[in-house]
Scaffold this motif. Structure first.
Motif, PDB file in Angstrom:
ATOM      1  N   PRO A  12       1.151  10.605   9.354  1.00 34.44           N
ATOM      2  CA  PRO A  12      -0.294  10.646   9.501  1.00 34.44           C
ATOM      3  C   PRO A  12      -0.729   9.767  10.661  1.00 34.44           C
ATOM      4  N   GLU A  13      -2.018   9.807  10.996  1.00 34.50           N
ATOM      5  CA  GLU A  13      -2.549   8.895  11.988  1.00 34.50           C
ATOM      6  C   GLU A  13      -2.315   7.472  11.512  1.00 34.50           C
ATOM      7  N   ASN A  15      -3.816   4.438  11.677  1.00 30.57           N
ATOM      8  CA  ASN A  15      -4.858   3.705  10.962  1.00 30.57           C
ATOM      9  C   ASN A  15      -5.110   4.313   9.596  1.00 30.57           C
ATOM     10  N   GLU A  16      -5.062   5.639   9.529  1.00 29.55           N
ATOM     11  CA  GLU A  16      -5.278   6.330   8.260  1.00 29.55           C
ATOM     12  C   GLU A  16      -4.177   5.989   7.264  1.00 29.55           C
ATOM     13  N   GLY A  17      -2.926   6.030   7.723  1.00 39.57           N
ATOM     14  CA  GLY A  17      -1.813   5.734   6.835  1.00 39.57           C
ATOM     15  C   GLY A  17      -1.811   4.305   6.354  1.00 39.57           C
ATOM     16  N   ALA A  19      -4.443   2.175   6.095  1.00 35.73           N
ATOM     17  CA  ALA A  19      -5.557   1.963   5.169  1.00 35.73           C
ATOM     18  C   ALA A  19      -5.258   2.582   3.808  1.00 35.73           C
ATOM     19  N   ALA A  20      -4.668   3.776   3.816  1.00 35.29           N
ATOM     20  CA  ALA A  20      -4.354   4.437   2.551  1.00 35.29           C
ATOM     21  C   ALA A  20      -3.312   3.651   1.761  1.00 35.29           C
TER      22      ALA A  20
END
Length: 444
Positions: A12-13, A15-17, A19-20
């Motif tokens: 995934p991107e 920052n997305e990964g 944060a998740a």
């Protein structure tokens, strides 16, 4: 030590990964703590059962060497002997990479099977595994493995004893320069450390490294038996390492290298291995003047003491067309020193006055020096958000290579600075380059 991660598939991107992951961690940490407690209780019970098992009395023969006295109990500071520590790590080890990605020949000593995202990727599936009678260690792997792989499939996660907390969660690029910045962003986004957990983006040096043992290719690999030949090539900030261990004669080349890399990480720390270690050569014979592994950190510290101040080096070469090229580069130049700086900013400045070889002279040379002074002041204003790595002059152009944290304002500020150049039209190119490939010839 527990390992998990390394799955094939698209990532995934970043920052997305990241944060998740941390959102998931906060929600599931109570279950994770419970699983860790269960795994350690299980290991302790196994140790107790082993201790209570009657020892077999060996049959002595006159031709045999006398039995060695029992190993001395060496207290580690928390009431655990070195023998018990090794047994504990043997029992809980096994949160290794899935079979498709595990280094050839290396197996966990006696740990549980690794769960993958396909096997168990949710809390519900992990709960079902618990009901089926799986161990606490297996349930922990089922939780953490897919979560780390969701950040990026090639990251590797480990649970190890912490420095200040009881446990450390490590998510590492495992030597992959393309992923180092992602691992450090993961750590920067971590919650504050507490008594139970601390977080690291690379393997840390283990003060108990020499007490560690692991199974490699079906053989026991004890770090205390590792011998190292160390050589510092003249004028370089690197230690070349030749590594020998008695089991290497039974292992293939790839497995020897994997075991050596892991041992060096435990002895020195992963980042310092990237920073100070050059060529690594596992051998099947003991190198001349080899030393015990315990001396390795001191040799590296002695080398590092020679590079405490900022230094620059001038290099010369030729362009593809045969023109003379002059480069001035930071020395040593290493991406590991700036792990968040994965944005490459190249400023190309054409200059009007040049000598017969296309290098700047006269007013153009003075103008370039003035620009670099203004660049240095701008980098200071960014407060550590960017660094000048090198500049290269050839064929009436100077290219300055800057690496920056994409979260900083470096790109915008340096584009603005470039507009002040008066000797032709400047060009500014900005791109992600986590491995610093644009300056690869100058990396130390």
């Amino acid at each position: 030590m527990r390992l998990f991660g390394r799955k094939d598939g698209a990532a995934p991107e970043p920052n997305e990964g990241v944060a998740a992951f941390w959102s998931w961690w906060q929600e599931t940490r109570p279950q994770i703590d419970a699983m860790l407690d269960a795994a350690e209780a299980e290991a302790e019970a196994n140790l107790q059962a082993e201790a209570e098992r009657p020892a077999e009395r060996p049959v002595e023969r006159p031709s045999e060497r006398p039995a060695e006295p029992p190993a001395e109990r060496i207290d580690s500071g928390d009431g655990i002997s070195a023998t018990e520590l090794a047994e504990f790590e043997r029992l809980i080890q096994g949160f290794d990479a899935p079979e498709a990605e595990r280094p050839a020949g290396t197996e966990p000593t006696e740990g549980p099977n690794q769960a993958t995202a396909e096997d168990a990727g949710t809390a519900e599936e992990a709960g079902a595994a618990e009901e089926a009678g799986s161990s606490g260690a297996e349930r922990l792997a089922a939780y953490l493995g897919p979560a780390v792989a969701a950040i990026h499939p090639d990251l590797v996660g480990e649970i190890v004893p912490g420095r200040n907390a009881a446990h450390a969660l490590v998510v590492t690029a495992a030597g992959d320069p393309e992923l180092r910045s992602l691992a450090h962003r993961w750590a920067r986004a971590a919650p504050p450390a507490d008594a139970q957990w601390e977080y690291h983006p690379s393997r840390q040096a283990n003060p108990r490294a020499l007490a560690l043992r692991l199974e490699v290719g079906g053989y026991e690999f004890a770090l205390a038996e590792l011998r190292l030949g160390l050589r510092v090539p003249r004028g370089t900030p690197r230690v070349d390492v030749s590594a020998f261990h008695p089991v290497f004669v039974m292992l293939d080349e790839e497995t020897r290298l994997e075991a050596t890399l892991l041992a060096l990480d435990w002895l020195l720390g992963e980042d310092d291995v990237a920073r100070w270690v050059g060529e690594i050569t596992p051998t099947t014979f003991q190198p001349i003047d080899a030393v015990e592994a315990v001396h390795f950190p001191a040799v590296v510290a002695d080398l590092a003491s020679e590079y405490t101040e900022e230094q620059w080096a001038q290099l010369e070469g030729q362009t593809a067309d045969g023109s003379r090229l002059v480069a001035v580069t930071r020395f040593p130049l290493r991406p590991v020193d700036h792990p968040l700086f994965d944005q490459h900013i190249a400023i190309a400045l054409p200059y009007a006055r040049a000598d017969d070889e296309g290098l700047p002279e006269g007013r153009s040379l003075a103008a370039l020096r003035d620009f670099e002074e203004r660049l240095s002041r701008q980098l200071l204003k960014l407060r550590g958000g960017a660094v000048l790595a090198a500049h290269v002059s050839a064929e009436r152009h100077r290219v300055l290579h800057i690496y920056a944290d994409p979260a900083s304002e470096a790109a915008a500020k340096l584009k603005e600075l470039a507009t002040s150049w008066k000797e032709g039209h400047p060009r500014v190119d900005v791109a992600l380059d986590p491995a610093w490939t644009a300056v690869a010839p100058f990396l130390s």
